[in-house]
Design a protein around this motif. Sequence first.
Motif, PDB file in Angstrom:
ATOM      1  N   SER A  72       0.751  -1.083   0.150  1.00 28.14           N
ATOM      2  CA  SER A  72       0.494  -0.434   0.212  1.00 28.14           C
ATOM      3  C   SER A  72       0.998   0.912  -0.029  1.00 28.14           C
ATOM      4  O   SER A  72       1.658   1.035   1.008  1.00 28.14           O
ATOM      5  N   PRO A  73       0.820   2.165  -0.393  1.00 32.24           N
ATOM      6  CA  PRO A  73       1.466   3.607  -1.516  1.00 32.24           C
ATOM      7  C   PRO A  73       2.043   3.998   0.085  1.00 32.24           C
ATOM      8  O   PRO A  73       2.771   4.064   0.429  1.00 32.24           O
ATOM      9  N   PRO A  74       0.782   4.699   0.858  1.00 32.92           N
ATOM     10  CA  PRO A  74       0.762   5.430   2.040  1.00 32.92           C
ATOM     11  C   PRO A  74       1.754   5.085   3.247  1.00 32.92           C
ATOM     12  O   PRO A  74       2.409   5.445   3.166  1.00 32.92           O
ATOM     13  N   THR A  75       1.725   3.696   3.214  1.00 30.88           N
ATOM     14  CA  THR A  75       2.356   2.345   4.414  1.00 30.88           C
ATOM     15  C   THR A  75       3.869   2.502   4.134  1.00 30.88           C
ATOM     16  O   THR A  75       5.021   2.644   4.007  1.00 30.88           O
ATOM     17  N   PHE A  76       4.809   2.393   2.864  1.00 32.13           N
ATOM     18  CA  PHE A  76       5.355   1.896   2.097  1.00 32.13           C
ATOM     19  C   PHE A  76       6.048   3.820   2.276  1.00 32.13           C
ATOM     20  O   PHE A  76       7.240   3.936   1.793  1.00 32.13           O
ATOM     21  N   TYR A  77       5.362   5.022   1.891  1.00 30.16           N
ATOM     22  CA  TYR A  77       6.242   5.851   1.763  1.00 30.16           C
ATOM     23  C   TYR A  77       6.330   6.070   3.253  1.00 30.16           C
ATOM     24  O   TYR A  77       7.209   6.595   3.320  1.00 30.16           O
ATOM     25  N   ARG A  78       5.382   6.096   4.143  1.00 26.70           N
ATOM     26  CA  ARG A  78       6.582   6.531   5.689  1.00 26.70           C
ATOM     27  C   ARG A  78       7.754   5.332   5.983  1.00 26.70           C
ATOM     28  O   ARG A  78       9.007   5.601   6.315  1.00 26.70           O
ATOM     29  N   PHE A  79       7.203   4.112   5.414  1.00 27.57           N
ATOM     30  CA  PHE A  79       8.351   3.138   5.892  1.00 27.57           C
ATOM     31  C   PHE A  79       9.470   3.402   5.497  1.00 27.57           C
ATOM     32  O   PHE A  79      10.370   3.474   6.101  1.00 27.57           O
ATOM     33  N   ALA A  80       9.035   3.705   4.023  1.00 33.15           N
ATOM     34  CA  ALA A  80      10.564   4.390   3.065  1.00 33.15           C
ATOM     35  C   ALA A  80      11.333   5.643   3.740  1.00 33.15           C
ATOM     36  O   ALA A  80      12.498   5.884   4.027  1.00 33.15           O
ATOM     37  N   GLY A  81       9.975   6.858   3.805  1.00 35.63           N
ATOM     38  CA  GLY A  81      11.074   7.742   4.406  1.00 35.63           C
ATOM     39  C   GLY A  81      11.721   7.389   6.064  1.00 35.63           C
ATOM     40  O   GLY A  81      12.713   8.062   6.046  1.00 35.63           O
ATOM     41  N   VAL A  82      11.575   6.811   6.591  1.00 35.67           N
ATOM     42  CA  VAL A  82      11.935   6.469   7.930  1.00 35.67           C
ATOM     43  C   VAL A  82      13.300   6.020   7.595  1.00 35.67           C
ATOM     44  O   VAL A  82      14.761   6.117   8.687  1.00 35.67           O
ATOM     45  N   LEU A  83      13.438   4.325   6.868  1.00 36.17           N
ATOM     46  CA  LEU A  83      14.399   3.703   6.397  1.00 36.17           C
ATOM     47  C   LEU A  83      15.908   4.467   5.697  1.00 36.17           C
ATOM     48  O   LEU A  83      17.143   4.558   5.803  1.00 36.17           O
TER      49      LEU A  83
END
Lengths: 228, 209, 252
Positions: C13-24
């Motif tokens: 899901s794009p929003p989850t990936f967006y947040r996940f990638a932003g943290v990592l």
Amino acid sequence: MSGARVSSACAAVLRRDLLLAWRRRGDMALPVLYALIVATLFPFALGPEAQLLARIAGGVVLVTVLLAMLLAFDGLFRPDLEDGSLEQLMLAPQPLPLLLAMKIAAHWLTTALPLMVIAPLMAGMYHLPWPAMKVLLLALLIATPLLSLLGAVLVALTAGTRRSGMLLALMLLPLCVPVVIFAAGAVTAAQQGLPWVAPIAWLGAALALALVLAPLACAAALRIALDA
Amino acid sequence: MTDTSAALLEARGLTFLRRDEPVFGPVDFALRAGEVALIEGDNGSGKTTLMRVLTGLLHADEGSLLLYGEPLSVERASGELAFLGHQLGLKLELSPLENLRVAAGLFGQRKGVSPASALASVGLAGYEHEPVRRLSAGQKKRAALARLLLIPAALWLLDEPYANLDREGIALVNRQVERHAHEGGAVLVTSHGAVTFLNGAYRRIALAS
Amino acid sequence: MNKLVYWYHKLGSPPTFYRFAGVLRPWCLAIALILAVIGLYGGLYLAPADYQQGDAYRIIFIHVPSAWMSLFIYGVMAVAALVAVVWRMKMAEVIAMQSAPIGAAFTFITLCTGSLWGKPMWGTWWTWDARLTSELVLLFIYLGIIGLFHAFEDRRHGARAACFLILVGVVNLPIVHYSVVWWNTLHQGTTVRIFGKSNITTSMLWPLLVMMFSTKFYYAASLFGRARADLLDLESGKAWVKQIASDEEARS
């Protein structure tokens, strides 16, 4: 009501494409003319020394035929796409890969076969000796349908794009590297008096594989390309 | 055998997105054998896109599409439907007769109809051997309509069938549509709503833009 | 297994990936930089000069990790492309398409450093060595994929077509490699082997491995950044992107 048999559908597609090519037979001459022009230019650039020309003959003829085929690929699906015939083909209650195989066969007959006819002429201009010439023709006989099949998959992928001759060349290059290597390798081997059957056999194996897989891949690519 | 009680074509919450903006939908309708439905909408309301989704060539993003109660796919739909789009699917270098023979080869043909008789019933008798390129826009449309008469499909999808046709041609389309419905087929027609040429009892499906 | 499926859907899901990638992303970038410094220090300073090639061999600390990455990224793209073609998953399309320019860049670096290395080794900038030739063909494959992606009006449509091309390349790449090897032996005999039978010393090996991990983390950081930007563009109509935009506006 009666449905159409697969064989009659295949025959209809093949007949239609051959008839269309015949009605526009002037277009068929263009790739041939192009190949002749390219083949004529090389000696002017490299000098008329017979030994040198004989050594590069196989490679030049192969690459020239390849380029001429590339030129003709645009006509494989684009006219059908523009007038809606391709939609009708895809909606027909027939296995699409088989129908596409017929289209590819018709395309090979109308573009690659004329090139094969003038290939001995081009090779003769380069003083290729007769034993090597036979191998060259055999290599072309296997390599050109192989290229038609591989090219058709890529042409299908670009069917939904704007005009894209350069893109097609870029995409086709990696696919035709092995074909050129084995076809030219066979001719070189024949010229040096070495056994040339192995590369031809590899080409034959690739052709057998492509005959089965390429129409399937072509159908899948076309469905993806038209799904927008 | 196909289940005759199920609707020939049924759409449930059908939506098509382009860049996450709906092109049309959600659209709901059920079309039974013998029915004619008119899809109305302004320019850009997604009529043509809907038609292409109904053929199975395009995938809808949401909702489901059922043919005889089973999910529609292009393999399943082929042979059941005849599609007439903006591009007529005629080869300009071939004559109408040659074009129809190709269609008959691909789709098969109805009992009692031949390419020549189909051409005659759309008023193209005498033009059988003329290359399509030399026909007028209206005559080309008639040649494409002849294909509908020839191939054995239960469901007709006609995208703007009236474009380029004269008064007599419009009447011809209406006669064809009514007869097809009467024989147990179903027809979906799109129109941009300004003028509707269909007469008689038919359903309207409105597409909001 | 259930957990795996859960994460597959979650990251799809794009929003989850967006947040996940932003943290990592910052972490990946930091690890990549630290490892690069360690690896290059070990490779360029600590490792001894080669008894045959002198200091010229030190380019392998860039060349070899780049060459590995050029294939590794293609592998990642192939998996993403398979998921994208079979399940039409938007996130997989984004991963595959945003990986392609990074992979092309690594391939280009491999070719450039290989050419630089070739000058002192073989006395020529370019040789039709089997590995270099395959790498060149790989570059063309990458460029074809990028070109096809951009040739379509609709982005998702282009991504699906390009993903199909990636899968064609998966079949083609080994064939190209083996045919080039065959062609090479036919024409000029085996050229210089890059490695003998693991005659590489530990002092040369560990910087190489460190560099390998550094490039992996760099790829992850770069991919996360590119994918995030692409997602914002792709999903610009969605509520979660509008939320981010209004938050950014409020902050400034």
